[in-house]
Design a protein around this motif. Structure first.
Motif, short mmCIF file in Angstrom:
data_model
loop_
_atom_site.label_atom_id
_atom_site.label_comp_id
_atom_site.label_asym_id
_atom_site.label_seq_id
_atom_site.Cartn_x
_atom_site.Cartn_y
_atom_site.Cartn_z
N HIS A 1 -26.30 6.80 -45.48
CA HIS A 1 -26.08 5.40 -45.97
C HIS A 1 -25.20 5.28 -47.21
CE1 HIS A 1 -29.47 3.58 -43.29
NE2 HIS A 1 -29.78 4.97 -43.31
N LEU A 2 -24.06 4.69 -47.07
CA LEU A 2 -23.14 4.43 -47.96
C LEU A 2 -22.99 3.08 -48.37
CD1 LEU A 2 -20.29 6.86 -47.26
CD2 LEU A 2 -22.15 7.32 -48.81
N GLY A 3 -23.01 1.93 -47.27
CA GLY A 3 -22.83 0.40 -47.28
C GLY A 3 -24.17 -0.08 -47.62
N LYS A 4 -24.12 -1.37 -47.94
CA LYS A 4 -25.11 -2.29 -48.13
C LYS A 4 -25.73 -2.62 -46.93
CE LYS A 4 -23.38 -4.29 -52.57
NZ LYS A 4 -22.12 -3.79 -52.52
N ASN A 5 -26.98 -2.92 -46.79
CA ASN A 5 -27.82 -3.48 -45.66
C ASN A 5 -27.54 -2.55 -44.43
OD1 ASN A 5 -28.47 -5.44 -47.20
ND2 ASN A 5 -26.50 -6.64 -46.70
N THR A 6 -27.20 -1.15 -44.63
CA THR A 6 -27.09 -0.39 -43.77
C THR A 6 -28.55 -0.06 -42.85
OG1 THR A 6 -26.89 1.44 -45.26
CG2 THR A 6 -24.67 0.85 -44.09
N LYS A 7 -28.44 0.27 -41.68
CA LYS A 7 -29.72 0.45 -40.80
C LYS A 7 -29.52 1.77 -40.03
CE LYS A 7 -30.84 -3.65 -38.77
NZ LYS A 7 -31.62 -4.44 -38.19
N SER A 8 -30.45 2.62 -40.08
CA SER A 8 -30.73 3.93 -39.09
C SER A 8 -31.93 3.82 -38.44
CB SER A 8 -30.01 5.07 -40.00
OG SER A 8 -31.25 5.36 -40.90
N THR A 9 -31.73 4.47 -37.17
CA THR A 9 -33.13 4.63 -36.43
C THR A 9 -33.03 6.08 -35.89
OG1 THR A 9 -33.31 2.26 -35.72
CG2 THR A 9 -34.53 3.84 -34.41
N ILE A 10 -34.00 6.94 -36.07
CA ILE A 10 -34.08 8.27 -35.55
C ILE A 10 -35.29 8.37 -34.48
CG2 ILE A 10 -34.28 10.56 -36.01
CD1 ILE A 10 -33.07 10.09 -38.86
N ASN B 1 -38.44 25.18 -31.05
CA ASN B 1 -37.56 23.97 -31.22
C ASN B 1 -37.85 23.23 -32.67
OD1 ASN B 1 -36.64 21.33 -30.35
ND2 ASN B 1 -37.59 21.52 -28.43
N SER B 2 -36.92 23.00 -33.51
CA SER B 2 -36.84 22.63 -34.60
C SER B 2 -36.12 21.26 -34.52
CB SER B 2 -36.24 23.44 -35.52
OG SER B 2 -36.73 24.86 -35.71
N TYR B 3 -36.89 20.23 -35.39
CA TYR B 3 -35.96 19.11 -35.64
C TYR B 3 -35.71 19.20 -37.19
CZ TYR B 3 -35.11 14.47 -37.49
OH TYR B 3 -34.42 13.44 -38.09
N ARG B 4 -34.22 18.87 -37.30
CA ARG B 4 -34.05 19.03 -38.82
C ARG B 4 -33.12 17.80 -38.97
NH1 ARG B 4 -33.25 23.32 -41.85
NH2 ARG B 4 -33.45 24.49 -39.96
N GLY B 5 -33.36 16.96 -39.92
CA GLY B 5 -32.88 15.66 -39.94
C GLY B 5 -32.78 15.02 -41.62
N LEU B 6 -31.59 14.82 -41.83
CA LEU B 6 -31.38 14.15 -43.29
C LEU B 6 -31.08 12.59 -43.30
CD1 LEU B 6 -30.59 14.69 -46.32
CD2 LEU B 6 -28.28 15.03 -45.59
N VAL B 7 -31.81 12.16 -44.08
CA VAL B 7 -31.57 10.53 -44.29
C VAL B 7 -31.12 10.53 -45.88
CG1 VAL B 7 -32.68 8.23 -44.41
CG2 VAL B 7 -33.34 10.04 -42.65
N GLN B 8 -29.75 10.01 -46.20
CA GLN B 8 -29.47 10.05 -47.43
C GLN B 8 -29.09 8.62 -47.74
OE1 GLN B 8 -25.59 11.84 -48.36
NE2 GLN B 8 -26.75 13.38 -49.35
N VAL B 9 -29.51 8.21 -48.82
CA VAL B 9 -29.25 6.73 -49.47
C VAL B 9 -28.34 6.82 -50.77
CG1 VAL B 9 -29.88 4.39 -49.97
CG2 VAL B 9 -31.08 5.80 -48.10
N ASN B 10 -27.18 6.48 -50.65
CA ASN B 10 -26.33 6.69 -51.65
C ASN B 10 -26.84 5.52 -52.83
OD1 ASN B 10 -23.79 5.92 -53.00
ND2 ASN B 10 -23.37 7.96 -52.21
N SER B 11 -26.35 5.75 -53.94
CA SER B 11 -26.86 4.83 -54.98
C SER B 11 -26.32 3.28 -54.98
CB SER B 11 -26.34 5.46 -56.54
OG SER B 11 -25.07 5.44 -56.46
N ARG B 12 -25.31 3.02 -54.29
CA ARG B 12 -24.48 1.96 -53.93
C ARG B 12 -25.03 1.06 -52.76
NH1 ARG B 12 -20.65 4.89 -55.74
NH2 ARG B 12 -19.62 4.98 -53.72
N ALA B 13 -25.95 1.99 -51.89
CA ALA B 13 -26.51 1.30 -50.57
C ALA B 13 -27.68 0.49 -50.82
CB ALA B 13 -26.60 2.46 -49.59
#
Lengths: 481, 250
Positions: free
Chosen positions: A349-358, A370-382
């Motif tokens: 997430h780099l932009g404002k009001n960004t949304k993600s669903t996993i 079976n492995s799930y590997r996921g990264l949710v990253q929220v940037n300081s400006r997001a």
């Protein structure tokens, strides 16, 4: 018939990979090994402009300095990159103007794969690009699409016909130095699909690419580039199969999606590469880099059904660069016998009001991991970024494993991140309940697995959902504990 | 219709049924009562063919055909239905989808085509009305988040849909309040016919006020120790199971 685990396991071992045939088509295959000369030869073979050759060579130099990553939760014997042939193409006419010109053997292959091009034509629902070994052999519906200004062709063709677009976007989402396999792919990619949807155009049909590895000892390195210009929409499907071979085959693809302002890309994959036999011999190593970038108000959805490959290493990701952009990831990953999958996503997430669903559904049977590997990253400006993640695992028997590795990095206090995870097992009680209603064990498993995967199956386009459902049944025939 | 002869069954070498004899004719309703641990639910599971129970001796026959070699689903195809004491949850599979699959699998076993959709819908409408089931309920995931009463009512709905020859209701009354009990019992009564038979397994006499049995059997320590008509159930209610236990000892 008794349903003890032992008997069920035996039953499970007997199921076969139905796409495991090999088509005897004469092909033009390069000698094994990788060097600058081979990279140049591939580029020449494809009659590429000089900038492309240079781009590849730079990638090759980057790759030589890199090491194969080891952080994934998979164990396998590393491929010897000098033992692989980096180019193989069906020998006859390199390009077909109509289906009538296509080698009948090849058409027969497609029939066995369940993709009858004629039928597809009649149904008028899907435009298909087929990549066999390294070369795109048939692209349907080109004309219909051209009327709307949509470009849908092989990447080789795009490099020649639309160099300005390719040059502008290739490597912008997945840079050459991104990772070991992406660098390798950038150096040696032989074909793949290219798609451009002009401003404001809604693509009238599903676009589809079908990948097939045929030759022994070849790697497949395809490159897909999808560009949705401002305000456009496209739904893209990708399917893959390979013959049963007792050696491992390498598949290292790169997919780049670019969704410009207000555009939407829906990318669906049904991956059914040969998973290896019941003892874990052979099978495809599937090391894939898929990433999309969303500009302002844009949306990218990845939907994947992963049933094949001996080893899978794949994280379709979204870079939510623009404000209000949306990223989605819906995944079903099935592993059986000795298969290993390490798959998931990255939502940046780099932009404002960004949304993600996993939404990730992992189904493990046999002795698979079976492995799930996921990264949710929220940037300081997001500002006001939101994420919802749900990872569910379903286990069959007690020799398989399900693992979840969620990584969350939030650098902005307004972020809202939710993560839910469940693990369940198909129980003998569930099976007996179904049996008692007259539903046999195989059908019962299919029913339970389909129920478990429903949220994701519902996201697939109709044509694909049916195929995916069948695939789930085949992949898990008889497995329960 | 159902003939059980000298049935002995064990689980993990522990003998639970120790010589059951039972004859059920078409059109009859039999109640099987007994204290906890007497083997009532085991009997139901063994008739349905649950694998964890091993039949050591004796036989079960449905319409003259020995069931021993038949898998649970094959028994279901022949018309045996078990209403579970603890129905299991199957997330993501709607009641409708489950029933459609069940009915079509049974039809397939009998060499019939899938039931046409309109006929299926009609059947669903008919049976859900009979059991006062809100049709919204039928699109929910099977038993997931259902209350105890909803689960049991759903079992009887499935029974109505499958139209079995022999239905075994295992503690269908447990977990039901009086209104739900009345609805379920009415449903069962409507399903009674000359051609089919019902075995009602219950701990209490209460259910038998609504579903009046032709015969009542008392199970104790893996054997039927007393058989009679519906009055036996009342007598049990009065005197409790200790009376039976003492009588067996004597």
């Amino acid at each position: 018939m008794a349903y003890t685990e032992e008997e069920l396991k035996k039953e499970l071992e007997t199921k076969e990979y139905e796409y495991g045939f090999y088509t005897d088509i004469e092909s033009d295959t390069f000698p094994k090994g990788l060097s600058e000369d081979i990279v140049i030869a591939i580029s020449q073979k494809k009659q590429e402009p000089e900038w492309m050759t240079e781009w590849r060579l730079e990638a090759f130099r980057i790759w030589k300095e890199m090491e194969e990553p080891e952080w994934a939760n998979v164990k396998y014997e590393k491929p010897n990159f000098q033992e692989i042939s980096y180019y193989s193409a069906p020998n006859k006419k390199p390009k077909y103007n109509s289906l009538d010109e296509v080698d009948p053997e090849l058409l027969d292959t497609f029939k066995r794969l369940g993709i009858s091009l004629d039928e597809q034509k009649k149904l008028a629902g899907v435009a298909v690009d087929i990549v066999m070994d390294s070369v795109s052999v048939a692209t349907t519906f080109k004309k219909t699409l051209a009327e709307k200004g949509i470009i849908f062709c092989s990447i080789s063709e795009a490099i020649k016909e639309h160099p300005e677009l390719v040059k502008k976007y290739i490597g912008t989402v997945v840079p050459r130095k991104d990772n070991f396999y992406a660098a390798l792919n950038s150096a040696v990619f032989s074909d793949g699909s290219f798609c451009y949807i002009p401003k404001g155009v809604r693509c009238p049909m599903e676009l589809s690419t079908y990948f097939r590895i045929n030759q022994a000892g070849t790697g497949q390195f395809e490159r897909t580039l999808v560009i949705a210009d401002e305000g456009s929409y496209v739904s893209y499907l990708e399917g893959c199969t390979a013959p049963s071979r007792d050696e491992n085959q390498l598949h290292a693809a790169v997919v780049e999606l670019i969704a410009l302002d207000d555009a939407e890309i829906k990318y669906s994959t049904v991956q059914n590469w040969f998973p290896g036999d019941k003892d874990g011999n052979g099978g495809v190593f599937n090391f894939v880099t898929k990433r999309g970038i969303c500009e302002t108000n844009a949306k990218i959805s990845w939907t994947q059904v992963e049933t094949g490959s001996a080893v899978t290493w794949k994280y379709p990701s979204c870079v939510l660069k623009g404000d209000n952009s949306i990223g989605e990831f819906y995944s079903i990953a099935v592993t059986n016998n000795f298969q290993q999958a390490d798959t998931g996503t990255k939502m940046i997430h780099l932009g404002k009001n960004t949304k993600s669903t996993i939404i990730s559904k992992g189904i493990s049977a046999g002795q698979s991991q079976n492995s799930y590997r996921g990264l949710v990253q929220v940037n300081s400006r997001a500002e006001n970024a939101r994420n919802f993640s749900q990872c569910d695992s379903l286990l069959m028997g007690n020799k398989c494993g399900a693992h979840t590795f969620p990584y969350i990095e939030a650098k902005n206090k307004s972020a809202q991140i939710e993560h839910e995870a469940t693990t369940s097992k198909i129980g003998e009680d569930q099976i007996f309940y179904c049996n008692q209603r007259g539903i046999d064990t195989e059908k019962a498993i299919a029913l339970i697995v389909n129920g478990f995967s429903k949220e994701v199956l519902n996201k697939l386009p109709m044509e694909f959902a049916v195929e995916a459902q069948k695939l789930l049944e085949i992949s898990l025939e008889g497995s329960v504990g | 219709m159902l003939e059980i002869k000298n049935l002995h069954a064990s689980v993990e070498d522990k003998e639970i049924l120790k010589g059951i004899n039972l004859q059920v004719n078409p059109g009859e309703v039999h109640a099987i009562m007994g204290p906890n641990g007497s083997g009532k639910s085991t009997l139901a599971s063994v008739i349905a063919g649950k694998e964890e129970f091993e039949v050591k001796k004796g036989s079960i026959a449905l319409e003259g055909e020995d069931l021993e070699e038949l898998a649970p689903e094959e028994r279901a195809h022949k018309g045996i239905f078990l209403s579970f004491q603890y129905p299991v949850e199957i997330p993501g599979v709607s009641v409708t989808n489950f029933m459609r699959t069940a009915i079509n699998e049974s039809r397939k076993a009998r060499g019939l085509e899938d039931m046409p959709a309109n006929q299926m819908l009609k059947l669903i409408r008919e049976k859900s009305e009979m059991l006062e089931i809100d049709r919204k309920f039928l699109s929910r995931s099977l038993n997931e988040g259902f209350s105890g009463g909803e689960k049991k009512r759903n079992e009887i709905f499935q029974m109505a849909m499958m139209e079995p020859k022999l239905a075994i209701l295992d503690e269908t009354d447990s977990g039901l309040d009086i209104d739900a009990l009345r609805i379920v019992a009415n449903g069962v009564n409507k399903l009674r016919g000359k051609e089919n038979a019902i075995i009602v397994i219950t701990h209490y006499q209460r259910l038998l006020e609504y579903i009046v049995p032709d015969f009542v059997h008392v199970l104790h320590d893996g054997k039927i120790v007393k058989s009679g008509t519906k009055e036996l159930a009342l007598e049990l209610e009065d005197k409790g199971y200790d009376w039976i236990k003492q009588e067996t000892v004597v």
